[in-house]
Design a protein around this motif. Sequence first.
Motif, PDB file in Angstrom:
ATOM      1  N   SER A  55       0.857  -1.178   0.000  1.00 42.00           N
ATOM      2  CA  SER A  55       0.000   0.000   0.000  1.00 42.00           C
ATOM      3  C   SER A  55       0.895   1.230   0.000  1.00 42.00           C
ATOM      4  O   SER A  55       2.126   1.124   0.008  1.00 42.00           O
ATOM      5  N   THR A  56       0.298   2.400   0.006  1.00 41.33           N
ATOM      6  CA  THR A  56       1.091   3.634   0.020  1.00 41.33           C
ATOM      7  C   THR A  56       1.931   3.757   1.290  1.00 41.33           C
ATOM      8  O   THR A  56       2.921   4.486   1.313  1.00 41.33           O
ATOM      9  N   VAL A  63       9.938   9.606  -1.584  1.00 43.03           N
ATOM     10  CA  VAL A  63       9.074   9.755  -2.762  1.00 43.03           C
ATOM     11  C   VAL A  63       7.596   9.771  -2.397  1.00 43.03           C
ATOM     12  O   VAL A  63       6.758  10.057  -3.250  1.00 43.03           O
ATOM     13  N   ALA A  64       7.258   9.422  -1.166  1.00 47.04           N
ATOM     14  CA  ALA A  64       5.853   9.389  -0.759  1.00 47.04           C
ATOM     15  C   ALA A  64       5.222  10.763  -0.909  1.00 47.04           C
ATOM     16  O   ALA A  64       5.755  11.768  -0.448  1.00 47.04           O
ATOM     17  N   ILE A  71       7.536   1.449  -6.329  1.00 52.41           N
ATOM     18  CA  ILE A  71       8.396   0.523  -5.596  1.00 52.41           C
ATOM     19  C   ILE A  71       8.907  -0.511  -6.589  1.00 52.41           C
ATOM     20  O   ILE A  71       8.159  -1.010  -7.429  1.00 52.41           O
ATOM     21  N   SER A  72      10.186  -0.832  -6.491  1.00 50.76           N
ATOM     22  CA  SER A  72      10.769  -1.793  -7.416  1.00 50.76           C
ATOM     23  C   SER A  72      11.698  -2.741  -6.678  1.00 50.76           C
ATOM     24  O   SER A  72      12.503  -2.316  -5.847  1.00 50.76           O
ATOM     25  N   VAL A  73      11.576  -4.032  -6.969  1.00 54.40           N
ATOM     26  CA  VAL A  73      12.503  -5.048  -6.461  1.00 54.40           C
ATOM     27  C   VAL A  73      12.955  -5.874  -7.662  1.00 54.40           C
ATOM     28  O   VAL A  73      12.149  -6.548  -8.300  1.00 54.40           O
ATOM     29  N   GLU A  74      14.242  -5.798  -7.951  1.00 54.82           N
ATOM     30  CA  GLU A  74      14.819  -6.561  -9.062  1.00 54.82           C
ATOM     31  C   GLU A  74      15.721  -7.649  -8.501  1.00 54.82           C
ATOM     32  O   GLU A  74      16.544  -7.406  -7.626  1.00 54.82           O
ATOM     33  N   VAL A  75      15.552  -8.855  -9.015  1.00 54.67           N
ATOM     34  CA  VAL A  75      16.370  -9.986  -8.571  1.00 54.67           C
ATOM     35  C   VAL A  75      17.082 -10.576  -9.785  1.00 54.67           C
ATOM     36  O   VAL A  75      16.447 -10.886 -10.797  1.00 54.67           O
ATOM     37  N   GLU A  76      18.395 -10.704  -9.648  1.00 53.45           N
ATOM     38  CA  GLU A  76      19.207 -11.317 -10.698  1.00 53.45           C
ATOM     39  C   GLU A  76      19.628 -12.708 -10.223  1.00 53.45           C
ATOM     40  O   GLU A  76      20.127 -12.875  -9.112  1.00 53.45           O
ATOM     41  N   ASP A 106       3.380   0.465  -8.775  1.00 48.65           N
ATOM     42  CA  ASP A 106       3.342   1.856  -9.217  1.00 48.65           C
ATOM     43  C   ASP A 106       1.924   2.386  -9.055  1.00 48.65           C
ATOM     44  O   ASP A 106       1.029   2.047  -9.841  1.00 48.65           O
ATOM     45  N   ASN A 107       1.711   3.186  -7.995  1.00 48.24           N
ATOM     46  CA  ASN A 107       0.382   3.747  -7.716  1.00 48.24           C
ATOM     47  C   ASN A 107      -0.704   2.671  -7.694  1.00 48.24           C
ATOM     48  O   ASN A 107      -1.783   2.829  -8.261  1.00 48.24           O
ATOM     49  N   GLY A 108      -0.376   1.545  -7.050  1.00 46.73           N
ATOM     50  CA  GLY A 108      -1.354   0.475  -6.884  1.00 46.73           C
ATOM     51  C   GLY A 108      -1.317  -0.583  -7.949  1.00 46.73           C
ATOM     52  O   GLY A 108      -1.966  -1.620  -7.810  1.00 46.73           O
TER      53      GLY A 108
END
Length: 299
Positions: A55-56, A63-64, A71-76, A106-108
Amino acid sequence: MKIKRVRIENFCCLHKVDIAFDEITSFIGPTGVGKSTVLRALDWFFNGEKSVALSTDDIHSAVAGAGGERISVEVEFDGLTDFDREALGRYAPDDAATVSIWRTWDNGEDKITGKALAYAPFDEIRSVLGGAMAKRKAYNELRESTPSLGLPPAGSEKAVNEAMLAWERAHRDQLTEAEVEDTHFFGFAGQSKLAQLIDFVFVSADLRAYEEADDQKASAIARILDHAVDRTEADAQLGEIEENAQLARQAVHDDVYGPALKDISDALSVEVAKLTTGRQVIVTPRPYGRRGRPRRHSG
């Protein structure tokens, strides 16, 4: 296949974090710096559609409220096996040492994206807005304008996607790296590409015993035990014992109840014959459980 690197942006107290993973990785630091938050971010990456909803409140304070709250989570991943490559398909070609997949909120809106080899004109078709009809139209326009591709006719969005994938598999030399959105990574459409390769289990330091009281697949301890304990041999032996016990119970019921039930069957058949022809009643015993006697006789 194992985690090589994790990049996290704007998740709770983590603004921008890039972490390299080894065979054993330890997070050391004072309380409140985000050690557990890294694991929670990974829990959302792997299990977000099942139990971890954002959620927000989960957006980093930098950035809130500033718009574009992402929000970003990248896994290699590296250490790819032949089984991994087969499951991941075009996301893990033979010449690739690693595969990268990232999840964004991204915005929900929750999206899953991977780096894959793709044919550029097909990527344009995949990104067409307007639903299935618009994609079919774009596909048919490419098919007619470039007959040398040898694309087959396709009357549905599914057929369009299958035709493009088949062409890409047969023309690897014409593919380039692209970012492709794909919900199939986590089984949204039943394919579950990552689920069959990695089961990420997050056990919180404040895990409460009552939350794990039921031995269910969804519980953290049960999932760990499924991986740590091989039940195959025990299940096979117990299944054989149960099957033999069932046969023994049936034999006892046939021996004890059989003669009496045959007499009952014959008597009932005689009565039924007075009302109709070609009918017969047969009453047989049905064993219940390991200790019980039949509650009723079935026929």
